[in-house]
Design a protein around this motif. Sequence first.
Motif, PDB file in Angstrom:
ATOM      1  N   GLY A   8      43.347  82.954  -8.990  1.00  0.00           N
ATOM      2  CA  GLY A   8      43.037  81.435  -9.337  1.00  0.00           C
ATOM      3  C   GLY A   8      43.232  81.159 -10.592  1.00  0.00           C
ATOM      4  N   ALA A   9      42.940  79.823 -11.078  1.00  0.00           N
ATOM      5  CA  ALA A   9      43.266  79.422 -12.627  1.00  0.00           C
ATOM      6  C   ALA A   9      42.334  80.436 -13.599  1.00  0.00           C
ATOM      7  N   THR A  10      41.041  80.505 -13.132  1.00  0.00           N
ATOM      8  CA  THR A  10      40.219  81.300 -13.866  1.00  0.00           C
ATOM      9  C   THR A  10      40.389  82.662 -14.360  1.00  0.00           C
ATOM     10  N   GLU A  77      37.376  77.697 -18.568  1.00  0.00           N
ATOM     11  CA  GLU A  77      37.809  77.562 -17.060  1.00  0.00           C
ATOM     12  C   GLU A  77      36.638  78.299 -16.105  1.00  0.00           C
ATOM     13  N   THR A  78      36.234  79.284 -16.393  1.00  0.00           N
ATOM     14  CA  THR A  78      35.116  79.676 -15.743  1.00  0.00           C
ATOM     15  C   THR A  78      33.737  78.942 -15.973  1.00  0.00           C
ATOM     16  N   LEU A  79      33.534  78.674 -17.188  1.00  0.00           N
ATOM     17  CA  LEU A  79      32.445  77.787 -17.652  1.00  0.00           C
ATOM     18  C   LEU A  79      32.653  76.353 -16.936  1.00  0.00           C
ATOM     19  N   LEU A  80      33.600  75.892 -16.579  1.00  0.00           N
ATOM     20  CA  LEU A  80      33.837  74.635 -16.098  1.00  0.00           C
ATOM     21  C   LEU A  80      33.500  74.694 -14.637  1.00  0.00           C
ATOM     22  N   ALA A 128      41.333  69.377 -10.489  1.00  0.00           N
ATOM     23  CA  ALA A 128      42.105  70.407 -11.248  1.00  0.00           C
ATOM     24  C   ALA A 128      41.718  71.771 -10.861  1.00  0.00           C
ATOM     25  N   ARG A 129      40.868  71.961  -9.853  1.00  0.00           N
ATOM     26  CA  ARG A 129      40.205  73.364  -9.759  1.00  0.00           C
ATOM     27  C   ARG A 129      39.412  73.239  -8.367  1.00  0.00           C
ATOM     28  N   ARG A 130      39.394  74.642  -7.690  1.00  0.00           N
ATOM     29  CA  ARG A 130      38.897  74.745  -6.555  1.00  0.00           C
ATOM     30  C   ARG A 130      37.497  75.553  -6.906  1.00  0.00           C
ATOM     31  N   GLN A 163      40.869  65.138   0.880  1.00  0.00           N
ATOM     32  CA  GLN A 163      41.569  63.676   0.728  1.00  0.00           C
ATOM     33  C   GLN A 163      40.432  62.580   0.194  1.00  0.00           C
ATOM     34  N   LEU A 164      39.128  62.671   0.528  1.00  0.00           N
ATOM     35  CA  LEU A 164      38.369  61.650   0.294  1.00  0.00           C
ATOM     36  C   LEU A 164      37.883  62.129  -1.025  1.00  0.00           C
ATOM     37  N   THR A 165      37.433  63.348  -1.306  1.00  0.00           N
ATOM     38  CA  THR A 165      37.221  63.740  -2.731  1.00  0.00           C
ATOM     39  C   THR A 165      38.378  63.315  -3.900  1.00  0.00           C
ATOM     40  N   ALA A 166      39.530  63.616  -3.336  1.00  0.00           N
ATOM     41  CA  ALA A 166      40.530  63.148  -4.376  1.00  0.00           C
ATOM     42  C   ALA A 166      40.535  61.728  -4.643  1.00  0.00           C
ATOM     43  N   PHE A 167      40.531  60.902  -3.509  1.00  0.00           N
ATOM     44  CA  PHE A 167      40.350  59.635  -3.492  1.00  0.00           C
ATOM     45  C   PHE A 167      39.172  59.070  -4.369  1.00  0.00           C
ATOM     46  N   VAL A 168      37.955  59.685  -4.147  1.00  0.00           N
ATOM     47  CA  VAL A 168      36.921  59.223  -4.951  1.00  0.00           C
ATOM     48  C   VAL A 168      37.206  59.603  -6.526  1.00  0.00           C
TER      49      VAL A 168
END
Length: 242
Positions: A8-10, A77-80, A128-130, A163-168
């Motif tokens: 992943g990104a980190t 990124e890991t800290l985030l 922006a991350r999982r 979808q809910l999380t992205a909307f919020v």
Amino acid sequence: MTRAEGTGATGVDPRELWLTPDRPRRGRRPAFSREAITVAAVALADTEGIDAVTMRRVAAEVGAGVMSLYSYAPDKETLLDLMIDHVNGELSTSGPLTGEWRADLKTIGHLQRDHMLRHPWLATAVPARRTLGPRTLAFLEHALAALRPSGLDGGARLEVFAQLTAFVAGHVAHEVTQAEAAQSPGRATAEALYLATVAADGHHPELAEALASAGRPVTPDATFARFLNRLVDGLDAGLDAD
């Protein structure tokens, strides 16, 4: 922590990030911990914004040398990820579910909004991350249980929660921007006058009708509730398609 391809990104293997004890990779155990580093970073983000969170600033907050922090979080990124999972511990998973998935999903949406408003940096960091930390997964488990009565399979329930999380997150990001704009009332007045002029030019009949329609409550709480109801009710209408 070590870097691994395809993680992943980190670039940090989530097994090492979330399943290993809170200690550095090497050397003596210092007078601070991964928890202390994370708490300091969250405090910085809450008070000064996410851009203020640098390894150097966090090191100064905990009284450590900046290089020693990399034993706990090899990059920002890991800290985030650590920060997101830490604050996600505030999300309640103990409240009883009603068995009525629409009501429970709306409750979850309101919980997420309140949470992101307490930590405004989350609204841009989360999409922006999982993050797969234990506190985050505990809330995911709660949400999936809330959706079980819908009859959707596990994969579809994951999609609905995403979808809910992205909307919020998107809505809260907009709320934060609007709140900042409200600090400049002259700008809001100028925009209202501009829209009134455009609506009256005869070339935008749909806009003119929308602006002339009966007003709805425009408080942040009322607006969010209205949008959330539309989202959840729309999901309900689409179940047959699945």
